[in-house]
Design an enzyme around this catalytic site. Structure first.
Site, PDB file in Angstrom:
ATOM      1  CG  ASP A  32      -1.757   1.210   1.326  1.00 13.69           C
ATOM      2  OD1 ASP A  32      -2.560   1.323   2.256  1.00 13.69           O
ATOM      3  OD2 ASP A  32      -1.982   1.909   0.286  1.00 13.69           O
ATOM      4  CG  ASP A 216      -3.346   4.806  -2.174  1.00 12.29           C
ATOM      5  OD1 ASP A 216      -4.427   5.150  -1.730  1.00 12.29           O
ATOM      6  OD2 ASP A 216      -2.667   3.707  -1.985  1.00 12.29           O
TER       7      ASP A 216
HETATM    8  O1  FLK Z   1      -5.864   5.126   2.583  1.00 12.18           O
HETATM    9  C1  FLK Z   1      -5.657   5.116   1.625  1.00 12.18           C
HETATM   10  C2  FLK Z   1      -6.040   6.688   0.999  1.00 12.18           C
HETATM   11  C3  FLK Z   1      -5.061   7.734   1.518  1.00 12.18           C
HETATM   12 CL1  FLK Z   1      -5.378   9.266   1.262  1.00 12.18          CL
HETATM   13  N1  FLK Z   1      -4.928   4.365   1.021  1.00 12.18           N
HETATM   14  N2  FLK Z   1      -4.640   3.134   1.361  1.00 12.18           N
HETATM   15  C4  FLK Z   1      -5.616   2.236   1.506  1.00 12.18           C
HETATM   16  N3  FLK Z   1      -5.193   1.048   2.203  1.00 12.18           N
HETATM   17  C5  FLK Z   1      -6.217   0.446   2.410  1.00 12.18           C
HETATM   18  C6  FLK Z   1      -7.509   1.002   1.672  1.00 12.18           C
HETATM   19  N4  FLK Z   1      -6.941   2.310   1.385  1.00 12.18           N
END
Ligand code: FLK
Length: 324
Positions: A32, A216
């Site tokens: 991530d 992301d």
């Molecule tokens: O949390 C975010 C957005 C950051 Cl602005 N991305 N990472 C992620 N991991 C699990 C769901 N989303």
């Protein structure tokens, strides 16, 4: 020294899972680049929430050390979250080993994680200033690995409905076409954040204002400003914003236009085929482009990253993109 690991998509490319060995135990984690905690389902996770997950048992690792009194608590952009305690262990990804890596043990996870049995935790690849461990913030796997890497980079080659890869420490030029196009990153908020200079729908002209975006890998879709989202779906006659579906949907028979994001001199094309994201089962399809909820920056998730080869350059604080 470097590492290459396979990234396997779940159904509908919802997320990409990679094998990670922690103290000799291998779990599949979601890499991530939008967060900075490495956490796992573990023997500390309530059995009702463990369900069919693979769990990490620190008692069976000869190299695990508890960080007494340390805790973590994280919430993600999609509303999911987890929390727990912290230790260190030896972590290996695709042949690249980091000793004394902070490994966060979940004592609570939200329902999204409980029901996603293929996901045994997350490996954060954003900047360490986003790490949530208290009282002492911890470094990410990639930050800890940096000094041993020939090039202080990792690359992402995510694919639709087929395995892709993450590489650490080197750039495999066979994985992309032409030259890499680099843009500077602002890591002050801990993200791989950069400026997009404009956009085009289909074969239309490039326009719009420049906007901030993050790369992301942990977000499934391509989340953009509401004005761009409306402009895009105005080109699909049956498109509508459906509360029940949770976003924009359209007839699956529709021809879906490409979206191009202008990043410096680079025109990053996301083909329409990736923007018809999934079937709702009623003849309508769910769009790969959805609203970013007005949070001030766009989130270029897997839908975008599937169409590019991306270099996350920690040494030069920049991102590189190329077509594949
Ligand atoms: O949390 C975010 C957005 C950051 Cl602005 N991305 N990472 C992620 N991991 C699990 C769901 N989303």
């Amino acid at each position: 020294v470097g590492g290459d690991v396979t990234a396997t998509p779940e159904s509908d490319d919802n997320e990409y899972l990679c094998p990670v060995t922690i103290g000799g135990q291998t779990l599949n984690l979601d890499f991530d680049s939008g967060s900075s905690d490495l956490w796992v389902f573990s023997t500390s996770t309530p059995s009702s929430e463990q369900q069919s997950h693979t769990i990490y048992n620190p008692a069976k690792s000869s190299t695990f050390k508890e960080l007494n009194g340390f805790t973590w608590q994280i919430s993600y952009g999609d509303g999911s979250g987890a929390s727990g305690t912290v230790g260190t262990d030896t972590v290996t990804v695709g042949g690249l080993t980091v000793k004394n890596q902070a490994v966060e043990l979940a004592t609570a996870v939200s329902s999204e994680f409980v029901t996603d049995s293929a996901n045994n935790g997350l490996l954060g690849l954003a900047w360490s200033n986003l790490n949530t461990v208290e009282p002492t913030q911890q470094q990410t796997f990639f930050a800890n690995a940096g000094p041993q890497l020939q090039q202080n980079v990792f690359t992402a080659d995510l694919r639709h409905d087929q395995p892709g890869s993450y590489d650490f420490g080197f750039i495999d030029t066979s994985k992309f076409q032409g030259n890499l196009n680099y843009v500077p990153v602002d890591n002050s908020q801990g993200f791989w954040q950069f400026t997009v200079d404009g956009y085009a729908v289909g074969d239309g002209a490039t326009g719009g204002n420049s906007f901030s975006a993050i790369a992301d890998t942990g977000t499934t879709l391509l989340l953009l400003d509401d004005n761009i989202v409306s402009d895009y779906y105005s080109q699909i006659s049956s498109a509508q914003n459906s509360n029940s579906a949770g976003g924009f949907v359209f007839d699956c028979t529709e021809d879906v236009p490409d979206l191009t994001l202008q990043i410096g001199d680079y025109a990053a094309v996301v083909p329409g085929s990736l923007l018809n994201f999934s079937q709702n089962g009623d003849g309508t399809c769910f769009g790969g482009i959805q609203s970013d909820g007005g949070q001030g920056f766009a989130i270029l998730g897997d839908v975008f990253l599937k169409a590019q080869f991306t270099v996350f350059d920690q040494g030069n604080v920049q991102l590189g993109f190329a077509p594949k």
